[in-house]
Design a protein around this motif. Structure first.
Motif, PDB file in Angstrom:
ATOM      1  N   LEU A  54       0.810  -1.239   0.025  1.00 13.04           N
ATOM      2  CA  LEU A  54      -0.053  -0.036  -0.118  1.00 13.04           C
ATOM      3  C   LEU A  54       0.640   1.313  -0.026  1.00 13.04           C
ATOM      4  O   LEU A  54       0.465   2.383  -0.730  1.00 13.04           O
ATOM      5  CB  LEU A  54      -0.951  -0.087   1.408  1.00 13.04           C
ATOM      6  N   GLU A  74       1.703   6.439  -7.291  1.00 14.36           N
ATOM      7  CA  GLU A  74       0.793   7.469  -7.702  1.00 14.36           C
ATOM      8  C   GLU A  74       1.015   9.021  -7.447  1.00 14.36           C
ATOM      9  O   GLU A  74       0.915   9.716  -8.216  1.00 14.36           O
ATOM     10  CB  GLU A  74      -0.643   7.069  -7.067  1.00 14.36           C
ATOM     11  N   HIS A 134      -7.597   7.241  -3.885  1.00 13.01           N
ATOM     12  CA  HIS A 134      -7.637   6.213  -4.600  1.00 13.01           C
ATOM     13  C   HIS A 134      -7.146   4.916  -3.553  1.00 13.01           C
ATOM     14  O   HIS A 134      -7.711   3.976  -3.544  1.00 13.01           O
ATOM     15  CB  HIS A 134      -6.730   6.194  -5.671  1.00 13.01           C
ATOM     16  N   ALA A 135      -5.976   5.294  -2.681  1.00 10.67           N
ATOM     17  CA  ALA A 135      -5.449   4.259  -1.545  1.00 10.67           C
ATOM     18  C   ALA A 135      -6.565   3.784  -0.711  1.00 10.67           C
ATOM     19  O   ALA A 135      -6.877   2.838  -0.435  1.00 10.67           O
ATOM     20  CB  ALA A 135      -4.203   4.637  -0.973  1.00 10.67           C
ATOM     21  N   GLU A 165      -9.901   4.051  -1.074  1.00  5.43           N
ATOM     22  CA  GLU A 165     -11.132   3.392  -1.658  1.00  5.43           C
ATOM     23  C   GLU A 165     -10.550   1.970  -2.050  1.00  5.43           C
ATOM     24  O   GLU A 165     -11.300   1.024  -2.038  1.00  5.43           O
ATOM     25  CB  GLU A 165     -11.592   4.101  -2.842  1.00  5.43           C
ATOM     26  N   SER A 166      -9.464   1.856  -2.509  1.00  3.33           N
ATOM     27  CA  SER A 166      -9.003   0.469  -3.013  1.00  3.33           C
ATOM     28  C   SER A 166      -8.753  -0.441  -1.842  1.00  3.33           C
ATOM     29  O   SER A 166      -8.811  -1.744  -2.067  1.00  3.33           O
ATOM     30  CB  SER A 166      -7.783   0.585  -3.823  1.00  3.33           C
ATOM     31  N   ALA A 167      -8.409   0.035  -0.582  1.00  5.37           N
ATOM     32  CA  ALA A 167      -8.287  -0.840   0.610  1.00  5.37           C
ATOM     33  C   ALA A 167      -9.415  -0.952   1.362  1.00  5.37           C
ATOM     34  O   ALA A 167      -9.432  -1.623   2.458  1.00  5.37           O
ATOM     35  CB  ALA A 167      -7.176  -0.149   1.359  1.00  5.37           C
TER      36      ALA A 167
END
Length: 193
Positions: free
Chosen positions: A110, A117, A166-167, A169-171
């Motif tokens: 992560l 990014e 983004h980090a 939401e993706s986690a």
């Protein structure tokens, strides 16, 4: 100098001081000639004489004060040791998979995705990201090194609105608080001909 550097320097200094003091006491105790400004004269000399040991025996405040001070010193040393040994980096993040179970996400993965990014943002030269906190409630520490022509507010807004979102939401995290430090890239001067 950051806190880790100060801790290392202070620990090294205290260690060298204790090593020198303990080594010289051991050397004098084994029969080596004592150094010039030494308190004791040889291997058969005692550390505290009888009058020095019994001087405060009649005072009611003496022993509780000595024991209290030594206790505080030991507690401070233990706190310092645990602060040095404790891991500050979060190794895994608990991700809610939606089925009542959870999955563990590697913290370094992560961190690297968030750093990559952020480094792709306009005007960001390099980044360092560190995850801290608990695995159920992680937090990020980011350092962005910016090019000289970039507006810091724009870089911070882009980081929080894009990379951090983004980090998070993706986690599958409800929140991902971040401490962001901005710095400028230092370029070497070049001769123009």
């Amino acid at each position: 100098m950051h806190r880790g550097g100060v801790n290392r320097v202070l620990t090294g200094f205290v260690g060298l001081l204790l090593l020198a003091l303990g080594g010289s006491v051991l050397a004098v105790g084994l029969g080596a000639p004592p150094p010039h400004p030494w308190l004791h004269t040889g291997p058969h000399d005692v550390l505290l004489s009888t009058p020095e040991r019994t001087r405060w025996r009649g005072a009611d405040w003496w022993w509780p004060t000595v024991i209290g001070a030594l206790t505080l010193l030991v507690l401070f040393a233990l706190w310092w040791l645990t602060a040095l040994v404790r891991r500050h980096r979060l190794t895994e993040v608990l991700v809610d998979t939606g089925d009542g179970e959870g999955a563990l996400l590697d913290g370094k993965a992560l961190e690297s995705v968030l750093a990559a990014e952020a480094a792709r943002q306009r005007g960001v030269n390099s980044t360092d990201v560190l995850l801290t906190g608990r695995r159920t409630a992680p937090a990020a520490r980011a350092r962005l090194r910016l090019e000289p022509d970039v507006d810091p507010w724009t870089a911070l807004t882009d980081f929080t609105a894009q990379s951090l979102v983004h980090a998070r939401e993706s986690a599958g995290l409800t929140s991902l608080p971040a401490e962001v430090r901005l710095g400028a890239v230092k370029h070497r001067a070049e001769r123009v001909t």
